[in-house]
Design an enzyme around this catalytic site. Structure first.
Site, short mmCIF file in Angstrom:
data_model
loop_
_atom_site.label_atom_id
_atom_site.label_comp_id
_atom_site.label_asym_id
_atom_site.label_seq_id
_atom_site.Cartn_x
_atom_site.Cartn_y
_atom_site.Cartn_z
N CYS A 1 88.65 5.94 -2.23
CA CYS A 1 87.33 5.09 -3.20
C CYS A 1 86.05 5.33 -2.73
O CYS A 1 85.56 6.56 -1.97
CB CYS A 1 87.85 4.36 -3.81
SG CYS A 1 87.32 3.70 -4.98
N HIS B 1 93.14 6.51 -5.85
CA HIS B 1 93.22 5.37 -5.89
C HIS B 1 95.35 5.33 -5.09
O HIS B 1 95.57 5.02 -6.49
CB HIS B 1 93.90 3.79 -6.46
CG HIS B 1 92.14 3.10 -6.11
ND1 HIS B 1 91.53 2.60 -4.47
CD2 HIS B 1 90.95 3.29 -6.27
CE1 HIS B 1 90.33 1.57 -4.92
NE2 HIS B 1 90.18 2.82 -5.93
N GLU C 1 97.17 4.58 -3.43
CA GLU C 1 98.03 3.27 -3.02
C GLU C 1 98.00 2.01 -3.71
O GLU C 1 99.33 1.15 -2.68
CB GLU C 1 97.11 2.65 -1.36
CG GLU C 1 95.89 1.69 -2.41
CD GLU C 1 95.06 2.18 -2.40
OE1 GLU C 1 93.71 1.84 -3.48
OE2 GLU C 1 94.51 3.72 -3.18
#
Length: 232
Positions: free
Chosen positions: A98, A173, A175
Site C-alpha cells: 500500500c 493489504h 497482511e
C-alpha cells in the site's frame, strides 16, 4: 548464516501479519522499526534515523495513514525514499505494501496521486497467479508505476502490483485480517469509510470472509517475491 528482514512500519496500527510470518517460515530473522510514535500521530513530521538497507537481505515496507506526497510527512519521506534507492542500487529486494508500494513507485520514477476511485474493503485483482484474487484494500491514493516496471496486477480502480528489478509493490493489504481492519475502523476508519460511500459493517464482514485463506495466500505472495522477484 540467518537472513535478515527489515520491516518498516509507519504508525502503531500497522502490522506485517501473515506476510511477516511467511518470511519467518522461510528462515528470516525479523527486525522491525516504527517511524511515527503513537503520541505523534497527530503531528507525524518526526525526524527518523533509518537503518542501512545494505545490512539486510530484504526489506518490507508497510502501509501508512498519510499520503507519500504530503508535506506533513516530508521530514521522513525523503530519507525513506533514499533508503529505497540505496536498497535498489545494492540489489537488496524490497516488498512494499500500500503506502510502501506507493513509496516504491515514487522513489523510482513513478508517481502517487489521489485516486478518483478509493478502495475500502475486499476487491478483485487480476494478474499473475500469486497476485490475482480478492484482497482487502484501504487506500484513497494510487500509484502510477515507473515506466520500466512490469505491472503484474490491476483492476478498474488502479494498478495493483508491479515488479521493478528486485522490487515488488502492491496496492492492496495482503497482511491484514478482520481484527486488523476492525482496529482501523475503531481509529477513525468508520467515518472515513462512510464519507467515501462504504458501509463499515459490510466492509468488516466481507473482510472476515477472507480470514481463513489469508495465511496461505500471504505465503504464496511472499514465495513469489522471494523466488521470482528477489532472484531476478
Amino acid at each position: 548464516m540467518t537472513r535478515r528482514l527489515l520491516v518498516i512500519g509507519h504508525d502503531y496500527l500497522e502490522t506485517a501479519g501473515s506476510i511477516e510470518g511467511r518470511f519467518a517460515d522461510r528462515g528470516y530473522a525479523i527486525e522491525s522499526v516504527r517511524v511515527v510514535p503513537a503520541d505523534r500521530i497527530d503531528d507525524p513530521g518526526v525526524d527518523f534515523d533509518f537503518p542501512d538497507p545494505r545490512e539486510y537481505d530484504a526489506v518490507l515496507v508497510l502501509g501508512a495513514r498519510w499520503s507519500s506526497y504530503s508535506d506533513t510527512v516530508a521530514s521522513w519521506v525523503k530519507p525513506e525514499t533514499e533508503l529505497l534507492r540505496s536498497a535498489d542500487e545494492a540489489g537488496v529486494p524490497v516488498f512494499g505494501i500500500c503506502f510502501g508500494g506507493q513509496m516504491l513507485a515514487q522513489a523510482h520514477g513513478g508517481s502517487v496521486a489521489a485516486s478518483p476511485v478509493p478502495e475500502i474493503g475486499p476487491s478483485v485483482v487480476a494478474g499473475v497467479p500469486a497476485v490475482a484474487g480478492v484482497w482487502t484494500q484501504w487506500h484513497s491514493d494510487r500509484f502510477t508505476p515507473p515506466h520500466d516496471a512490469t505491472v503484474v496486477g490491476a483492476n478498474g480502480a488502479a494498478p495493483q502490483a508491479f515488479v521493478l528489478r528486485r522490487n515488488l509493490a502492491v496496492q492492496f493489504h495482503p497482511e491484514v485480517d478482520a481484527d486488523n481492519v476492525q482496529g482501523w475502523l475503531d481509529d477513525g476508519g468508520v467515518e472515513d469509510a462512510r464519507s467515501r460511500g462504504f458501509d463499515p459493517d459490510v466492509v468488516i464482514e466481507h473482510v472476515r470472509s477472507l480470514d481463513a485463506d489469508i495465511p496461505a495466500r500471504a505465503a504464496a505472495l511472499v514465495d513469489y517475491f522471494l523466488d521470482e522477484v528477489a532472484t531476478s
